[in-house]
Structure formats: structure tokens, C-alpha cells
Design an enzyme around this catalytic site. Sequence first.
Site, PDB file in Angstrom:
ATOM      1  CB  SER A  12      -0.929   0.011   1.224  1.00  0.00           C
ATOM      2  OG  SER A  12      -0.171   0.223   2.401  1.00  0.00           O
ATOM      3  CE  LYS A  44      -1.932   1.650   5.655  1.00  0.00           C
ATOM      4  NZ  LYS A  44      -2.079   1.113   4.304  1.00  0.00           N
TER       5      LYS A  44
END
Lengths: 431, 131
Positions: free
Chosen positions: B46, B83
Amino acid sequence: MVAAPADIPHIALIDGNNFYVSCERVFNPYLRERPVVVLSNNDGCAVARSNEVKALGVKMGEPWFRLRTLAQQHGIIALSSNYGLYGDMSQRMMALLHQFTPHQEIYSIDECFLDLGPGCPNATALGHAIQSRIARSVGLPVGVGIAATKTLAKLANHVAKKHPAYAGVCNFNALDQMELNTLLASIDVGTVWGVGTRSANRLRALNIATARDLQQSNGPFLRKHFSIVMERIVLELNGHPCLAIEEVTPPRQRIQAARSFGAPVHTQEGLEAAILTFVRLASGRLRQQGSRAGALHLFLRTNRFREQDPQYAAGVTLPLPDLTDDELLLARAAMRGLTALYRPGYAYHKAGVILLALEENHQGCGDLFADPVVKRRSAALMTTLDTLRHRFGPKAIRLAGEEQATDWQGRSGNRSPRYTTHWDELPVARA
Amino acid sequence: MMLIQTPVGAGFPSPARDERGVALNLEQLLIEHQEATFFWRVEGHSMTGMGIHHGDILVVDRALEPVSGHVVVAVVDGGFVVKQLIRRTNRLILRSAHPDYPEIMIDPEQELTIWGVVRWSLHRLTYRTSP
Ligand SMILES: [Mg+2]
């Protein structure tokens, strides 16, 4: 005697809360707020307990087989010890504490004294700063006790952890006399640093039941009935620093053999010889006090005052496959450590060996499953070694390089990854 | 003076001890806060848009104050994720760097644990040939 505030020494004792459990929780959020125990080598007995486990009444050193039912009832998570991780986290914590002052005395894997200096004006605030620096940098909770002597600092630390109102930092020097007396009167005499179980019972028989009672006792009287150590404890409780760490009688929680070299050492062979000597000294002392070690720490460094020289300093903590006092096994671990740390091209100035995670022999921790024959043979050999050395001098028998000792397999069924010491066991972040 | 420091029997001064130049050390570049720096492994895809690939090693600094825009290791649903931390009006967002992955919105009343700030991602191009 009333010392002017400017003269009062400020000794801080910083101690990791449930240290091994806290190390595990840094890398495993699932363990937070769940009951967790860490078991000794070979999963023998509890060597660290989370607060939730303490609340269930589990005692330090309790054998695992007696805990199984309770563990099932309450979902206690039992982890095998991961001394590689604890050793590395300890080194990080100690290095961070060293940044506050170089006057540092590392007492055990998770405890150290810092001398904050006389008349330290904002010691309590400094204590909180220490606490938050450690929490932020390595994620470990610590308690901080501050007082005029080491013995009082130990008690202050005890209070910091027991009484939530202090939020982990208790500075005896900043309390008023009444408050301090009340606190000391609430602490059992057996909790006082240096007072063993037997002495505590004898003190209670003399109606000396609390730290406050002991503080008010007659030193010379106790010296006659106990020893000079007890008299010094009384002096320390009254704010007179006099108890050097070596004079405290309980088995030491770490044994260190280290020294600076007369002339710089450059080769691995040269370091090997020195380190084998340190292993011999340290393991002799280990057997003398009737303990065994769970881990060995090795360190090397160049002379930091020779700024013109290339500098190198490194340390490594090696978990031992089993609790041991066997010089051969300790030497093997140290040699493995040396191979990992040694870099050519430096002038080594100091090296040392520290034996950690000590446990007393009679507790029988960790050897529930170990091979009794191997163990007996090793114990007999060590006794012979010690006897010969006693008779013919400490250098009578030395280890000849690496011995091919019996292969001892560590049984550590539920050990967490060695997150900080092995590239193939790093913690994982999902992307 | 140099001779005294040379070990007995060594015939020539070692270039490693030449005072005029100390070789570059990767640690100096990668690590600002030694005690607070930890290495992590990446699993998943991701974050490829920011050069963070499956299998990479992250250099994570706990001593750095996380601010909006930092890539962080954070605790989400009891597990660790990597993230990008974004503060949008009064709300924290953990943003991926890949079109297939949605943002994670953090409720204002929910506490977000940031484990550390990612300083580097190390991506291997060639496997080593010796152990
Ligand atoms: Mg502790």
C-alpha cells in the site's frame, strides 16, 4: 542534623516497571492490558509479571507448572524469556539515562542510580523528564525514586511505583518530614534494601517492623546484633550516605569483570585472552555467591579521550541456553560475542564481561527439563576447577580456546522474535 | 607518536588509522537518535507510491515528534501499520500511497498510537553472494 538544602545529595534510582513484560509489550500491542508472565530459561518459573498477573497473586519465581490452571482461568499469556531483546532494550535505556549525567551506576538489567548532584533544584521535574524520555525513546515505563542516599532512593522508588498519586516519580527530598515519616512507617522492614528475609524476621522480633522503625533504631546496638551493614543501613535511612553498592549483602544481580588495558590491544587474539580472564573472574564470583546466570553481556571500546584515534564502542547481550555457572559455556558465549563485535583497525582500550539475569542456585528455576547428568558433570568440573585454583592460584587452570562442550539445546517454546538483534526477526509493519 | 600506537611487530602503519580521513559510515547517515532508532520490516504494497515496497527495511525513529506528512508506524486494530500521517481539519488520517488502498480515518475521540516516525526505507536490489 539539618543540612542546608543546597548540600542535600540527590540520588535517583530508576527502575523499569515489570521490565521484561514491558519490553515484550513495546513490540506486541496485543499484550497491553492483558495478564502476561515471562518465564525463566527453559520455561521454569515466572521471572517477570505484568500488573494484571501480580493482582492475581502470582509470586515472583513461582514455577510454571503450578500456574497452569490459573493461567487457563484468567487467560494469562506465558512467554519464554528473550534475553537478547531485554539486553538490547536495557542498553538503550541505560545509554539514555547516561545522557542526563555521566554519574551513573548500573545496578541490574533494569535499574540504575544517577547522582543528580547536591542541591539539585528541580529534581522532581527532572525525574518526570527522565520518565518521559525513556517512554518516548524506547517505549518503556520506569519509576524514579530520588533521595539523599541510595537506600532511601530505593524506598522512594518503591513508593513511586506503589502509590499512583506520585505518577511514578517520588522525591523524598521534596517531602515534608511528616509525610516522609508516614510513608516510611507504611513500608515493611523487609522491603528495605540490604535487609534479607532472615534479618527482617529477627528485626520484627525486636519490634522493628517498618522502615521508619529501623530508621529510629540504635545503630551501634544493631551493629552488635547483626553486622556493620545493618548499622550503615540505619545511617543511610537517616540521610547519611555511607553504603557503597559493593557493601550491600544480597546476592548481586549482576557480576562485572572489566578493566582498561595498560597498553592498547589491537588483535582479536589479544582481546580473547583478556575476555577469557574476565569470564574466569566473573564465573568464579558467580559460583561463590551460589548463583547462575541467564545472559552474558560483552563490551569493548577504544579510548574515547584519544580523539585523534578512530573510535569504536560496542556491546552485545547473549542469552544463555540455560541458567548456568559453567565457565566453559560462559566462555563459549563470550567468544561468540567477541567474533560479532570485533572490528580490526582499532586500538581497544577497555573490555568487560557482565553476567546478567542471575538467579540463586537453590531455587531450581529453569532446570526442570535439563539433562541432570550433564548438569552434575558440569557442577563437579566447576567444583574441581575452583578447588584447584584455590590451592594453586587463580591462574592454575585456564580454558584452552573453545571447547566442544555438550550441545545444550535451549527449550524456549514461546519466545517472541528477537526484534532488535536479528535481521530476520524484525517487527513487521503492514503496508 | 604514531609508532607508539602501532602494535609490536607490525611493519607498516595501518591505513585505517590514518588521521586525515575517516571512512563514511552508513549509520551516521541513517541514524540521528541511536537509542531510539529501530528497524522494521514492510509487508504489503500500500505504500509503493512513496518508495516503500514489500520486504523493505524501515529505519524508525521514536524520538522524533510526528507531524502531518510524516510516514509513521502506528497501531491500528491491535496491529502495526506503516502509513502517511495527515491532519485534516480536526481529524487524523492514515493515508496509503497506492490507489487501491483507502485512507484510514481516525475518529476524533479515538486515540491513535504512533509508534515512531519512518526516516528511511531501505530497498534491496541485489542479494548478497556470501553468507
Ligand atoms: Mg524492575
